[in-house]
Design an enzyme around this catalytic site. Structure first.
Site, PDB file in Angstrom:
ATOM      1  CB  ALA A 105      -0.914   0.001   1.221  1.00 30.80           C
ATOM      2  N   GLY A 149      -0.502  -5.090   0.053  1.00 34.03           N
ATOM      3  CA  GLY A 149      -1.657  -4.938  -0.829  1.00 34.03           C
ATOM      4  C   GLY A 149      -1.453  -5.558  -2.188  1.00 34.03           C
ATOM      5  CD  GLU A 159      -4.007  -7.523   1.864  1.00 35.24           C
ATOM      6  OE1 GLU A 159      -4.505  -7.834   2.959  1.00 35.24           O
ATOM      7  OE2 GLU A 159      -3.714  -6.347   1.576  1.00 35.24           O
ATOM      8  CD  GLU A 183       0.299  -6.213   5.107  1.00 37.03           C
ATOM      9  OE1 GLU A 183      -0.325  -6.046   4.039  1.00 37.03           O
ATOM     10  OE2 GLU A 183       0.945  -7.262   5.350  1.00 37.03           O
TER      11      GLU A 183
END
Length: 261
Positions: free
Chosen positions: A64, A112, A115, A135
């Site tokens: 992210a 991200g 994901e 994370e």
């Protein structure tokens, strides 16, 4: 504002490229553009299969956009939930579109990015690719579906280990775990991905979409309910012109000409 997502398509295959240098991170703009592009491609009758990849040679997507997090911290709990669910809705939309998707992982695939790759139907990685959900090293945890999709894909124990530790794994280890479908030599990934996508795209989209729906919707159902879902979709496919063409072509010993060609 510079566009961060672009795509090309030929032979019923679209290639969607995330172009947010230097590491193609998942910013709010990237999320919005992904939704727009995938919506366009779902409605594009000339596209049967979608490849998703990152621009350059460093990363598919290295997580992210952390620069957006300080603003997120200032929001209320309800606002954070709303923001998170908005991002998740786009990733889930990509996961459920009625066309096969392939993530071509051409470098770092973290957070991200991992994901987003998990939301695709198939993942092909070059040898140099590293994949992980780091994370926890920021005092956070995966919030883009990682705790759910990774556990369903490789099992809860190994998924927990990867998320508890946060260290990336190499492509060969990801293949062993079932996290990726194929590992190919560096520099040959797009060619291999296009070859697979083109073969898939040559088949009936009516059949491809029902395979995806049957698996996606049935995987978490009790077996009896999953078999009932499959039976209903199987009955639906026989009503299509593509099924009639495929059967007739087989009987006539010729190559079928499906409606999506």
């Amino acid at each position: 504002m510079t566009q961060l997502i672009h795509y090309t398509h030929e032979n019923s295959v679209a290639v969607v490229t995330i172009d947010n240098p230097p590491m193609n991170v998942l910013s709010n703009q990237v999320v919005a553009e992904l939704e727009k592009v995938f919506t366009e491609l779902v409605n594009n009758e000339q596209v049967n299969v979608i490849i998703l990849t990152g621009a350059g040679e460093k990363a598919f997507m290295a997580g992210a956009d952390i620069k957006e997090f300080p603003e997120l911290i200032t929001k209320t709990r309800e606002e954070i939930i709303t923001t998170n669910l908005k991002t998740n809705a786009v990733i889930t939309y990509i996961s459920n579109i009625p066309k096969p998707t392939i993530a071509f992982l051409n470098g770092y695939t973290f957070g991200g990015g991992c994901e987003l790759a998990l939301a695709c139907d198939i993942r092909i990685a070059e040898e140099r690719t590293q994949i992980g959900l780091p994370e926890v090293k920021l005092g956070l945890f995966p919030g883009g579906g990682g705790t759910q999709r990774l556990s369903r894909l490789i099992g809860t124990a190994k998924a927990k280990e990867l998320m508890f530790v946060g260290d990336p794994i190499l492509a060969d280890e990801a293949l062993r775990l079932g996290l990726v479908n194929q590992v190919v030599p560096d520099g040959e990934g797009l060619k291999a991905t296009m070859k697979l996508a083109t073969k898939m795209a040559s088949f009936s989209l009516e059949a491809l979409s029902r395979i995806k729906q049957s698996v996606n919707d049935g995987v978490n159902l009790p077996l009896a309910e999953g078999l009932e879902l499959e039976a209903n979709l199987f009955a639906d496919i026989f009503a299509t012109e593509d099924a009639k063409e495929g059967i007739q072509a087989f009987l006539e010993k010729r190559k079928p000409s499906f409606s999506n060609k």
